[in-house]
Structure formats: C-alpha cells, structure tokens
Design an enzyme around this catalytic site. Sequence first.
Site, PDB file in Angstrom:
ATOM      1  N   HIS A  57       0.826  -1.203   0.000  1.00  0.00           N
ATOM      2  CA  HIS A  57       0.000   0.000   0.000  1.00  0.00           C
ATOM      3  C   HIS A  57       0.861   1.255   0.000  1.00  0.00           C
ATOM      4  O   HIS A  57       0.526   2.254  -0.643  1.00  0.00           O
ATOM      5  CB  HIS A  57      -0.923  -0.001   1.225  1.00  0.00           C
ATOM      6  CG  HIS A  57      -2.181  -0.768   1.001  1.00  0.00           C
ATOM      7  ND1 HIS A  57      -2.894  -1.340   2.022  1.00  0.00           N
ATOM      8  CD2 HIS A  57      -2.864  -1.070  -0.125  1.00  0.00           C
ATOM      9  CE1 HIS A  57      -3.951  -1.953   1.530  1.00  0.00           C
ATOM     10  NE2 HIS A  57      -3.953  -1.800   0.240  1.00  0.00           N
ATOM     11  N   GLU A 108      -6.427 -18.796 -16.438  1.00  0.00           N
ATOM     12  CA  GLU A 108      -5.272 -18.784 -15.541  1.00  0.00           C
ATOM     13  C   GLU A 108      -4.650 -20.166 -15.386  1.00  0.00           C
ATOM     14  O   GLU A 108      -3.541 -20.285 -14.871  1.00  0.00           O
ATOM     15  CB  GLU A 108      -5.697 -18.280 -14.156  1.00  0.00           C
ATOM     16  CG  GLU A 108      -6.344 -16.918 -14.160  1.00  0.00           C
ATOM     17  CD  GLU A 108      -6.955 -16.586 -12.818  1.00  0.00           C
ATOM     18  OE1 GLU A 108      -6.287 -15.922 -12.017  1.00  0.00           O
ATOM     19  OE2 GLU A 108      -8.105 -17.010 -12.565  1.00  0.00           O
ATOM     20  N   ASP A 155      -1.033 -15.949 -12.711  1.00  0.00           N
ATOM     21  CA  ASP A 155      -1.290 -17.336 -12.348  1.00  0.00           C
ATOM     22  C   ASP A 155      -1.020 -18.288 -13.509  1.00  0.00           C
ATOM     23  O   ASP A 155      -0.586 -19.426 -13.301  1.00  0.00           O
ATOM     24  CB  ASP A 155      -2.733 -17.510 -11.864  1.00  0.00           C
ATOM     25  CG  ASP A 155      -2.865 -17.254 -10.374  1.00  0.00           C
ATOM     26  OD1 ASP A 155      -1.851 -17.364  -9.663  1.00  0.00           O
ATOM     27  OD2 ASP A 155      -3.982 -16.944  -9.922  1.00  0.00           O
ATOM     28  N   CYS A 201      -5.051  -9.031 -18.330  1.00  0.00           N
ATOM     29  CA  CYS A 201      -5.140  -8.163 -17.149  1.00  0.00           C
ATOM     30  C   CYS A 201      -4.037  -8.452 -16.136  1.00  0.00           C
ATOM     31  O   CYS A 201      -4.039  -7.891 -15.039  1.00  0.00           O
ATOM     32  CB  CYS A 201      -6.507  -8.300 -16.478  1.00  0.00           C
ATOM     33  SG  CYS A 201      -6.874  -9.961 -15.878  1.00  0.00           S
TER      34      CYS A 201
END
Length: 532
Positions: A149, A396, A420, A467
């Site tokens: 973050h 994935e 993945d 993505c």
Amino acid sequence: MAEELIRLRADLTDEAPPELGALLDVHLMLARDDALCESALHWIQERRYNAEWALSAQLEVLARQFDDMEDEYLRERKVDLEQVVGRMLSTLAGQESPGMAAMGQGARDFAGADPLVLVAADISPADMLGFRDGVFKGFITDIGGKTSHTAIVARSMDIPAVVGTREASRLIRQDDCVIIDGDAGAVIVNPSPIVLEEYRFRQRQAELERARLSRLRHTRAVTLDGQSVEMLANIELPQDAQGAVEAGAEGVGLFRSEFLFMNRGGQLPAEEEQFEAYKAVVMGMQGRPVTIRTVDVGADKPLERSLGGEGRHDHVLNPALGMRAIRWSLSEPGMFRQQLRAILRASAHGPVRLLVPMVTHLWEIKQVHECLARVRSQLADGQVAIGHVELGIMIEVPAAALILPSLLPWVDFISIGTNDLIQYTLAIDRADESVAHLYDPWHPAVLGLLEQVIRQTRAAGKSVCVCGEMAGDTLFTETLLAMGLRSFSMHPAQIATVKQRILRADTARLASTLGSLLTSEQLAAASAQELH
C-alpha cells in the site's frame, strides 16, 4: 489511535489522492478487527501477558498467515497490519505515531537548500500525509514490496521511492547524499560527482517525459496501421475509479472484489454493502464499462473464519491448488448468489461485465449460468432493475487454455490472468523464494499458450483482454500486439507509457515476425535477460 486515524481522515483535502482515504479506512478497520484485538485480549486474560506483549504475540500469529498466502499483493498486506500494531504500541507508550514525528517541525528545521529524503524501517500510508507539506521529496524503507500500500500511495502521489531494501535504515546515515532511482529500484549513497550529474540529467529528462506523456491521457490508442487498442484499468477499491478516469482508462478491466471481503474480522459484506461498492465504481467510471471479478479467496486468502462449519479451508498442503476462486464460490452458493445479486443490481447504473476466476472445467461455467438464471429470476420477481451483463472467464490454468474451444460458446469474453497462468504452467510457487527466480514470462510454453488463447478467442468473434502484469510491462507490449491482442488492462499509472508504445507500433509488421520470434533464439535470450 483510532481517534487519530479518524482525525487524519477528516483532515484530508480534496487534493489528496483517493488511495490515502481508503487506506486510512483499512487501518482503522484493522485496528478494530477481532482477529487482532480480541485475540490479543485472550493472551492477556489467559496467559497474563501485558498489552504490548499480547499485541506483539498476536502480530506474529497473523504475520505467519500472511506469509503463507500465495498471492503477492495479499501477502504484502502484512505490512498494513505491522503498521497498525506499531501505531498501537506507540500509543500505549504515550509516544507520537512512528513516522509522524519525523515529518513534523523537527524535520522542517533541517530543511535547507537541498531536498530531504526519509529513510525508515517502514512508513505507513497514514504517515505519508506528512509529505503534503513538501519537506521530503522521496523515501526509502527496509520492508515492503512493489504492490504494498505504501508503494501504491507513493505512485499515486508521484513520489520517488524504493521499498524493501532490508538494510537501508541501518546503513544510511544522517546527512548522506542519496539518489533514489525508483524506476530501477536502486539507492545510491554518496555518489561521485559524475554519477550525481548523470542523475540530475535523468531527472530533467524524466520531468519532460512525464509532461509529454500526460498529453496522451485523452489520445486514443491507435497503432501506426490503424488498429484501435482498448486501454483498461485494474483497481482494488471503489475509490480507485477516479484515478482510472484521470489516467485516461476507457473502462475497468479488472475490479478485484475480494478486497471488499478481506480484513473484516470474519464478517462477510452484506448484499447492500456490496451493491453500494459496485455501484460506486460503475458511477465513478461515468459510463465506461466495468468488469467485476467474483470473489477470489480460499485457503491462501483467509477470511478470518471458516464457512460451512468446518475448518476445511485451513492447513491444506498446497493452497495454490486448493479451494479458491470459483471453486470456493460454488461451494458457498448462498454467498455466491448474494454477490451476483449485488453485481446485477449495480448493472442498472452503467455497463457491467461479470468475470469468473480460475475456471478449469466446463461444468463450472454451466453452474455459474444456473446461479445467474436463479438470481435474475429472484430480482425479476422483486421488480428490481438490472442491466445487460456479459459473462467472461479468466484463463489462468493451462487446462482451461487447452480446452478453450469447448468453453467459448458459453461465455461472452475472455480475460487472461498472466500471473497465475505463468505460475501454473511452470509449476512455480511465487511465494517460495527458492524457486521464484524460475518464474519466467518469456518461457516458450507461456507465450505459446497466450498466442493460442488470443487467436482462438478472436476467431470465435469474442473479445479477449490481458489483465496480468504483462499487460502493463512495455517489454511485452509489441509481443502481445503481434499475437492479436487489442485490449490491455493494467494499473492506471502504467496506461500512458504502454499507450505510447502502442502508438508507435505497426501490428502488421509485428504479426509477420511473430512466427519466427516464437521459434527463434530470441526467446531464449529474452528469457535469460528477464531472469537476470
């Protein structure tokens, strides 16, 4: 401590990045989380620990759970927990919050002609509010990662930063001259005059480049040979929609809904809460399409409670291969239908697409269709307005890529999760440092699967998007274009750079060289360079 966080939240100005407010909310939520506070209270009552020791002991327990998570982003959420506990311990000791004191008047007293940088073991997103006054021009931390973050907020505030250096706070001394190369993830201490002048030149060039790229925000991504390319954004929180629009995103290609489910002390979000979150994203995108991924949690992304009455999601041998994503959703039909209802209700306020993660079997898609039909019937009976929602799946797992022709008739679009897909294709656990260096996006098997999925999906007349991290990495832009990809989804901060690469590309020329590239020694060289 909670009062301090509430005050900081209230003091945020309109100029503050939306991520800061969201992260303050997350820290406040963690501070009140039963998994932390009630468990620490248990240490006090049962073992007679004092409060500081109890908090530290419970932090160790929770930190081990985060370390076991397969997903890099969620694994680095441990940093938020450590920051909250650190702030609690400082409050218990009657001290000012870590980081805030360093950014106060004392730091301003040091401010002279030269800009200051902050070097610390860690900096919480709340502490970074001190950067608003312009005392520090950059920071370096011992812990953290590129998806932490703190790093996300640094990017949103355009602050040069290097995180996760491990030893910086011990090795760098007061009054050292420091260069922060955030692009390379490097810190240079006491550089020679030649190196210093070189980086001053780079700094001037970077400022000119940022100004030039900012002019591309509203420019359509069209290649030299006239091919339009869709530029989408990946977001985690409803507040991220504003940043996506400002970055020039044409829509949201991936809204990770699982972040609505995390850090809640075992309480799942109600349908109404989910609906308001999804609606906020849809409204925030101002008519642009929003792709919402159904919750992607499981053994590697615990929800602080075990659904179904038994601890069946705990202590599995390999979380990456366990009950996660759509497998978990279909095992909890009540929860799944609740999420689907919230998503369909939000579709009444703008274009929404539904994305199902980690599909492996055709019967999984059929069950999703059955759930959707039941939910649509319930909403129709209640006269609840909904819009048209397209259904897509994430590729994935290599098995899904290999049986794609049988899956395509059941879906409207395909989204490729390269993170993945690479992990499962190469049998590499990204959480295992001993084999992480073998995680290779340039591996011929990975590129072969990507090319196959893109080609077959387009041949079926369906849209396909990438993505994963590859979409935002300019090293792969031309290769993906050559494969026929015309939709990229990435972090908003990466859109302008990738768009620039697309504007300079000639897809016809790239496509003509794809066959030779996939079979040439260039792949081996690129793979070796990436590993290095």
